[in-house]
Scaffold this motif. Structure first.
Motif, PDB file in Angstrom:
ATOM      1  N   ARG A 108      11.984 -13.471 -47.657  1.00  0.00           N
ATOM      2  CA  ARG A 108      12.467 -14.736 -48.201  1.00  0.00           C
ATOM      3  C   ARG A 108      11.367 -15.795 -48.268  1.00  0.00           C
ATOM      4  NH1 ARG A 108      17.679 -17.013 -48.629  1.00  0.00           N
ATOM      5  NH2 ARG A 108      17.613 -19.261 -48.919  1.00  0.00           N
ATOM      6  N   ILE A 109      10.508 -15.840 -47.260  1.00  0.00           N
ATOM      7  CA  ILE A 109       9.504 -16.904 -47.237  1.00  0.00           C
ATOM      8  C   ILE A 109       8.520 -16.787 -48.395  1.00  0.00           C
ATOM      9  CG2 ILE A 109       9.665 -17.266 -44.752  1.00  0.00           C
ATOM     10  CD1 ILE A 109       7.119 -15.681 -44.397  1.00  0.00           C
ATOM     11  N   TYR A 110       8.354 -15.564 -48.932  1.00  0.00           N
ATOM     12  CA  TYR A 110       7.458 -15.407 -50.063  1.00  0.00           C
ATOM     13  C   TYR A 110       8.127 -15.760 -51.380  1.00  0.00           C
ATOM     14  CZ  TYR A 110       3.305 -13.850 -47.761  1.00  0.00           C
ATOM     15  OH  TYR A 110       2.174 -13.837 -47.003  1.00  0.00           O
ATOM     16  N   ALA A 111       9.454 -15.865 -51.354  1.00  0.00           N
ATOM     17  CA  ALA A 111      10.177 -16.282 -52.558  1.00  0.00           C
ATOM     18  C   ALA A 111      10.467 -17.778 -52.506  1.00  0.00           C
ATOM     19  CB  ALA A 111      11.478 -15.502 -52.685  1.00  0.00           C
ATOM     20  N   ALA A 112      10.120 -18.415 -51.390  1.00  0.00           N
ATOM     21  CA  ALA A 112      10.415 -19.828 -51.201  1.00  0.00           C
ATOM     22  C   ALA A 112       9.174 -20.684 -51.480  1.00  0.00           C
ATOM     23  CB  ALA A 112      10.909 -20.054 -49.776  1.00  0.00           C
ATOM     24  N   ASP A 113       9.283 -21.958 -51.163  1.00  0.00           N
ATOM     25  CA  ASP A 113       8.187 -22.904 -51.368  1.00  0.00           C
ATOM     26  C   ASP A 113       7.078 -22.625 -50.361  1.00  0.00           C
ATOM     27  OD1 ASP A 113       6.518 -25.015 -51.774  1.00  0.00           O
ATOM     28  OD2 ASP A 113       7.995 -26.582 -51.327  1.00  0.00           O
ATOM     29  N   GLN A 114       5.941 -22.148 -50.862  1.00  0.00           N
ATOM     30  CA  GLN A 114       4.828 -21.796 -49.980  1.00  0.00           C
ATOM     31  C   GLN A 114       4.201 -23.010 -49.309  1.00  0.00           C
ATOM     32  OE1 GLN A 114       3.511 -18.421 -49.416  1.00  0.00           O
ATOM     33  NE2 GLN A 114       5.602 -18.135 -50.106  1.00  0.00           N
ATOM     34  N   HIS A 137      19.926 -19.131 -45.387  1.00  0.00           N
ATOM     35  CA  HIS A 137      19.942 -20.390 -46.136  1.00  0.00           C
ATOM     36  C   HIS A 137      18.516 -20.869 -46.406  1.00  0.00           C
ATOM     37  CE1 HIS A 137      24.253 -20.743 -45.212  1.00  0.00           C
ATOM     38  NE2 HIS A 137      23.926 -20.332 -44.015  1.00  0.00           N
ATOM     39  N   SER A 138      18.351 -21.635 -47.459  1.00  0.00           N
ATOM     40  CA  SER A 138      17.051 -22.216 -47.765  1.00  0.00           C
ATOM     41  C   SER A 138      16.675 -23.231 -46.694  1.00  0.00           C
ATOM     42  CB  SER A 138      17.089 -22.909 -49.134  1.00  0.00           C
ATOM     43  OG  SER A 138      17.926 -24.060 -49.083  1.00  0.00           O
ATOM     44  N   TYR A 139      15.424 -23.664 -46.727  1.00  0.00           N
ATOM     45  CA  TYR A 139      14.967 -24.647 -45.734  1.00  0.00           C
ATOM     46  C   TYR A 139      15.831 -25.899 -45.781  1.00  0.00           C
ATOM     47  CZ  TYR A 139      11.913 -27.946 -43.297  1.00  0.00           C
ATOM     48  OH  TYR A 139      11.417 -28.883 -42.417  1.00  0.00           O
ATOM     49  N   ASP A 140      16.085 -26.411 -46.980  1.00  0.00           N
ATOM     50  CA  ASP A 140      16.852 -27.657 -47.116  1.00  0.00           C
ATOM     51  C   ASP A 140      18.310 -27.482 -46.701  1.00  0.00           C
ATOM     52  OD1 ASP A 140      14.653 -29.118 -48.044  1.00  0.00           O
ATOM     53  OD2 ASP A 140      15.002 -28.476 -50.120  1.00  0.00           O
ATOM     54  N   GLU A 141      18.852 -26.278 -46.898  1.00  0.00           N
ATOM     55  CA  GLU A 141      20.264 -26.043 -46.594  1.00  0.00           C
ATOM     56  C   GLU A 141      20.489 -25.556 -45.164  1.00  0.00           C
ATOM     57  OE1 GLU A 141      21.263 -23.219 -49.565  1.00  0.00           O
ATOM     58  OE2 GLU A 141      21.652 -24.726 -51.124  1.00  0.00           O
ATOM     59  N   ALA A 142      19.425 -25.216 -44.460  1.00  0.00           N
ATOM     60  CA  ALA A 142      19.562 -24.721 -43.087  1.00  0.00           C
ATOM     61  C   ALA A 142      20.197 -25.798 -42.198  1.00  0.00           C
ATOM     62  CB  ALA A 142      18.205 -24.332 -42.528  1.00  0.00           C
ATOM     63  N   SER A 143      21.152 -25.378 -41.381  1.00  0.00           N
ATOM     64  CA  SER A 143      21.931 -26.305 -40.569  1.00  0.00           C
ATOM     65  C   SER A 143      21.637 -26.130 -39.078  1.00  0.00           C
ATOM     66  CB  SER A 143      23.425 -26.080 -40.822  1.00  0.00           C
ATOM     67  OG  SER A 143      24.210 -26.715 -39.844  1.00  0.00           O
ATOM     68  N   THR A 144      21.274 -27.215 -38.433  1.00  0.00           N
ATOM     69  CA  THR A 144      21.065 -27.163 -36.980  1.00  0.00           C
ATOM     70  C   THR A 144      22.390 -26.930 -36.255  1.00  0.00           C
ATOM     71  OG1 THR A 144      21.175 -29.587 -36.904  1.00  0.00           O
ATOM     72  CG2 THR A 144      18.986 -28.581 -36.992  1.00  0.00           C
ATOM     73  N   ASN A 145      23.493 -27.339 -36.864  1.00  0.00           N
ATOM     74  CA  ASN A 145      24.804 -27.103 -36.245  1.00  0.00           C
ATOM     75  C   ASN A 145      25.099 -25.615 -36.123  1.00  0.00           C
ATOM     76  OD1 ASN A 145      25.426 -29.836 -35.928  1.00  0.00           O
ATOM     77  ND2 ASN A 145      26.298 -29.993 -37.983  1.00  0.00           N
ATOM     78  N   ARG A 146      24.768 -24.852 -37.166  1.00  0.00           N
ATOM     79  CA  ARG A 146      24.979 -23.407 -37.103  1.00  0.00           C
ATOM     80  C   ARG A 146      24.018 -22.762 -36.103  1.00  0.00           C
ATOM     81  NH1 ARG A 146      26.055 -23.921 -42.951  1.00  0.00           N
ATOM     82  NH2 ARG A 146      23.797 -23.735 -43.333  1.00  0.00           N
ATOM     83  N   ILE A 147      22.809 -23.306 -36.026  1.00  0.00           N
ATOM     84  CA  ILE A 147      21.824 -22.754 -35.098  1.00  0.00           C
ATOM     85  C   ILE A 147      22.287 -22.925 -33.658  1.00  0.00           C
ATOM     86  CG2 ILE A 147      19.491 -23.032 -34.171  1.00  0.00           C
ATOM     87  CD1 ILE A 147      18.580 -23.753 -37.015  1.00  0.00           C
ATOM     88  N   ILE A 148      22.731 -24.125 -33.303  1.00  0.00           N
ATOM     89  CA  ILE A 148      23.134 -24.367 -31.907  1.00  0.00           C
ATOM     90  C   ILE A 148      24.385 -23.565 -31.544  1.00  0.00           C
ATOM     91  CG2 ILE A 148      22.055 -26.636 -31.868  1.00  0.00           C
ATOM     92  CD1 ILE A 148      24.837 -27.877 -32.139  1.00  0.00           C
ATOM     93  N   GLU A 149      25.230 -23.333 -32.556  1.00  0.00           N
ATOM     94  CA  GLU A 149      26.429 -22.523 -32.303  1.00  0.00           C
ATOM     95  C   GLU A 149      26.052 -21.087 -31.976  1.00  0.00           C
ATOM     96  OE1 GLU A 149      30.577 -21.134 -34.534  1.00  0.00           O
ATOM     97  OE2 GLU A 149      29.264 -22.634 -35.465  1.00  0.00           O
ATOM     98  N   LYS A 150      25.120 -20.524 -32.737  1.00  0.00           N
ATOM     99  CA  LYS A 150      24.679 -19.155 -32.490  1.00  0.00           C
ATOM    100  C   LYS A 150      23.852 -19.052 -31.207  1.00  0.00           C
ATOM    101  CE  LYS A 150      24.501 -17.707 -37.361  1.00  0.00           C
ATOM    102  NZ  LYS A 150      24.720 -19.010 -38.042  1.00  0.00           N
ATOM    103  N   ALA A 151      23.054 -20.081 -30.942  1.00  0.00           N
ATOM    104  CA  ALA A 151      22.166 -20.038 -29.774  1.00  0.00           C
ATOM    105  C   ALA A 151      22.877 -20.420 -28.488  1.00  0.00           C
ATOM    106  CB  ALA A 151      20.976 -20.959 -30.000  1.00  0.00           C
ATOM    107  N   GLY A 152      24.017 -21.089 -28.606  1.00  0.00           N
ATOM    108  CA  GLY A 152      24.765 -21.489 -27.416  1.00  0.00           C
ATOM    109  C   GLY A 152      24.117 -22.641 -26.667  1.00  0.00           C
ATOM    110  N   ILE A 153      23.517 -23.584 -27.417  1.00  0.00           N
ATOM    111  CA  ILE A 153      22.901 -24.758 -26.794  1.00  0.00           C
ATOM    112  C   ILE A 153      23.353 -26.006 -27.545  1.00  0.00           C
ATOM    113  CG2 ILE A 153      20.865 -23.509 -25.974  1.00  0.00           C
ATOM    114  CD1 ILE A 153      19.328 -24.555 -28.387  1.00  0.00           C
ATOM    115  N   SER A 154      23.031 -27.181 -27.002  1.00  0.00           N
ATOM    116  CA  SER A 154      23.398 -28.433 -27.656  1.00  0.00           C
ATOM    117  C   SER A 154      22.325 -28.831 -28.668  1.00  0.00           C
ATOM    118  CB  SER A 154      23.552 -29.551 -26.620  1.00  0.00           C
ATOM    119  OG  SER A 154      22.292 -29.880 -26.064  1.00  0.00           O
ATOM    120  N   LYS A 155      22.699 -29.734 -29.581  1.00  0.00           N
ATOM    121  CA  LYS A 155      21.728 -30.195 -30.579  1.00  0.00           C
ATOM    122  C   LYS A 155      20.591 -30.964 -29.907  1.00  0.00           C
ATOM    123  CE  LYS A 155      23.060 -31.311 -34.666  1.00  0.00           C
ATOM    124  NZ  LYS A 155      23.623 -31.968 -35.885  1.00  0.00           N
TER     125      LYS A 155
END
Length: 213
Positions: A110-116, A27-45
């Protein structure tokens, strides 16, 4: 990264950073979700933000992590002046990276195709330096006598690089679709060695051809 995060066991840090990497790759920076991150990482927000403070700090920590990761795979010496063999070494190195951490190469691209502007100057400069050093090593001290005399060696080298890049993308796509199955990787390697041998037949002088082992 906060001191709390750095005190975590290495395997725990790795799991969290891989979850962050996967999210910012998919996902792009703006669309990246902390909810998905904590689910994959197995930690709380709350824990996630205790470690990083904010989303921007999290992204910057990921950039530093990815940079350090790629430095581990930097090739010090090709130990050959054969351009095709050097391309082979680079390609196989990329495959190893992809097997060890599938999202790393995708994120790096991806980072080179995104907002530098989101990339800190020091990190951007360090990434550029790493890439330029890799290219310098690739082209330094080549044996141009291997190439056919009836064509421009510099043009041939560009064609060879394009061929390798395209085939590596195909391999990585197939590995991703198959779940990085070892059997798929081994099948590709058999075809890959055949392609290498044929490339030398096409681009190198007949009297200097060597078998790809």
């Amino acid at each position: 990264m906060t001191e709390k995060f750095l005190k975590l066991p290495p395997e725990k840090q790795e799991k969290i950073l891989q979850a962050i990497c996967q999210e910012f790759t998919d996902h792009s920076y703006d669309e990246a979700s902390t909810n998905r991150i904590i689910e994959k990482a197995g930690i709380s927000k709350g824990t996630l933000f205790n470690y990083f403070g904010c989303k921007e700090n999290m992204y910057h920590a990921l950039l530093a992590y990815v940079l350090d990761f790629f430095k581990q795979y930097a090739i010090d010496d090709f130990e050959t002046d054969d351009f095709i063999e050097r391309c082979r070494i680079l390609a196989e190195n990329d495959i190893k990276i992809y097997q060890d951490a599938p999202y790393m190469i995708d994120f790096f691209a991806r980072i080179y195709a995104a907002d530098q502007s989101r990339i800190p100057t020091d990190v951007s400069e360090a990434i550029s330096l790493l890439l330029s050093q890799a290219m310098e090593k690739l082209y330094a001290g080549l044996n141009y006598d291997l190439f056919r005399e009836d064509v421009d060696a510099t043009i041939l080298m560009r064609i060879i690089r394009f061929t390798f890049d395209g085939y590596m993308q195909e391999i990585m796509m197939q590995l991703k679709m198959s779940g990085l199955m070892r059997e798929t990787f081994e099948t590709f390697m058999v075809d890959y060695k055949k392609i290498l041998a044929e490339m030398k037949k096409i681009y190198y002088r007949e009297e200097v051809l060597t078998n790809v082992g």
